[in-house]
Design a protein around this motif. Sequence first.
Motif, PDB file in Angstrom:
ATOM      1  N   LEU A 108       4.035  -3.690  -2.499  1.00  0.00           N
ATOM      2  CA  LEU A 108       3.670  -4.079  -3.856  1.00  0.00           C
ATOM      3  C   LEU A 108       4.666  -3.526  -4.867  1.00  0.00           C
ATOM      4  CD1 LEU A 108      -0.105  -3.183  -3.461  1.00  0.00           C
ATOM      5  CD2 LEU A 108       0.885  -5.486  -3.412  1.00  0.00           C
ATOM      6  N   PRO A 109       4.752  -4.161  -6.042  1.00  0.00           N
ATOM      7  CA  PRO A 109       5.625  -3.618  -7.084  1.00  0.00           C
ATOM      8  C   PRO A 109       5.091  -2.288  -7.603  1.00  0.00           C
ATOM      9  CG  PRO A 109       4.431  -5.542  -7.904  1.00  0.00           C
ATOM     10  CD  PRO A 109       4.089  -5.395  -6.457  1.00  0.00           C
ATOM     11  N   GLY A 110       5.984  -1.319  -7.778  1.00  0.00           N
ATOM     12  CA  GLY A 110       5.606   0.006  -8.240  1.00  0.00           C
ATOM     13  C   GLY A 110       5.547   0.075  -9.743  1.00  0.00           C
ATOM     14  N   PHE A 116      -7.232   4.003   1.698  1.00  0.00           N
ATOM     15  CA  PHE A 116      -6.028   3.467   1.064  1.00  0.00           C
ATOM     16  C   PHE A 116      -4.965   4.547   1.158  1.00  0.00           C
ATOM     17  CE2 PHE A 116      -9.426   1.226  -1.129  1.00  0.00           C
ATOM     18  CZ  PHE A 116      -8.937  -0.066  -1.267  1.00  0.00           C
ATOM     19  N   ALA A 117      -3.826   4.236   1.753  1.00  0.00           N
ATOM     20  CA  ALA A 117      -2.697   5.169   1.803  1.00  0.00           C
ATOM     21  C   ALA A 117      -1.525   4.497   1.096  1.00  0.00           C
ATOM     22  CB  ALA A 117      -2.337   5.504   3.244  1.00  0.00           C
ATOM     23  N   LEU A 118      -0.944   5.193   0.131  1.00  0.00           N
ATOM     24  CA  LEU A 118       0.180   4.673  -0.644  1.00  0.00           C
ATOM     25  C   LEU A 118       1.407   5.530  -0.382  1.00  0.00           C
ATOM     26  CD1 LEU A 118      -1.595   4.202  -4.107  1.00  0.00           C
ATOM     27  CD2 LEU A 118      -1.359   2.523  -2.275  1.00  0.00           C
ATOM     28  N   SER A 119       2.554   4.871  -0.276  1.00  0.00           N
ATOM     29  CA  SER A 119       3.818   5.605  -0.158  1.00  0.00           C
ATOM     30  C   SER A 119       4.901   4.811  -0.870  1.00  0.00           C
ATOM     31  CB  SER A 119       4.189   5.832   1.317  1.00  0.00           C
ATOM     32  OG  SER A 119       4.309   4.600   1.999  1.00  0.00           O
ATOM     33  N   GLU A 120       5.880   5.532  -1.370  1.00  0.00           N
ATOM     34  CA  GLU A 120       6.982   4.879  -2.071  1.00  0.00           C
ATOM     35  C   GLU A 120       7.941   4.274  -1.053  1.00  0.00           C
ATOM     36  OE1 GLU A 120       7.226   7.342  -6.168  1.00  0.00           O
ATOM     37  OE2 GLU A 120       7.867   8.428  -4.377  1.00  0.00           O
ATOM     38  N   ALA A 121       8.421   3.081  -1.377  1.00  0.00           N
ATOM     39  CA  ALA A 121       9.384   2.368  -0.535  1.00  0.00           C
ATOM     40  C   ALA A 121      10.425   1.761  -1.469  1.00  0.00           C
ATOM     41  CB  ALA A 121       8.680   1.290   0.292  1.00  0.00           C
ATOM     42  N   GLY A 122      11.362   2.608  -1.911  1.00  0.00           N
ATOM     43  CA  GLY A 122      12.326   2.174  -2.920  1.00  0.00           C
ATOM     44  C   GLY A 122      11.601   1.962  -4.236  1.00  0.00           C
TER      45      GLY A 122
END
Length: 180
Positions: free
Chosen positions: A19-21, A110-116
């Motif tokens: 998803l867009p950050g 729900f687990a969120l992590s940054e991907a760029g």
Amino acid sequence: MSAYGVVLESGAVRFERLLPGPIERVWAYVTEGDKRATWFCGGDVEPHVGGEVALFFKHSRITDEPPPESARKMNDEGKLMTGTVTAWEPPYRFAFNWTGMGDPDSDVEFALSEAGDKVRLVLTHRRLATKDRMAMVSSGWHLHLGLLEDQLTGARPRGFWSVHERLQAEYAERQKDASI
């Protein structure tokens, strides 16, 4: 990355979306009731382990499509379900035990992590006791996560009721060999 959920183990399904950050924005859409109501359900979350989770489903807030007769009351008047926070690690992890959806309770994470410049959202729903519930929950998350993506990208919200039955039948077929 497929939009379809995958069976992890008996009674468990996992979805992944890019998803867009930034991550704080996605976290807000997952945990804040007013934002969550635009794609899933409203309701407050007490932000700590052991806190109460209110899940107020009123699908007329997320789609203007007419519901099937079996969902009309929930669509028009709403339905409150509850849960208890089991993990609260902003902005990376939120989990809760979901009560009131049927017996037995189930668990959502729900687990969120940054991907760029994107955010990887991994949603896992466990303890789904029957094949029917697994198909219903899988199709629901599939559609709701699509609506979350629409909210975050500013796209016109995609259909919900117009594809729900077909998608639920598709998940039932895809998951028929899963042991539950």
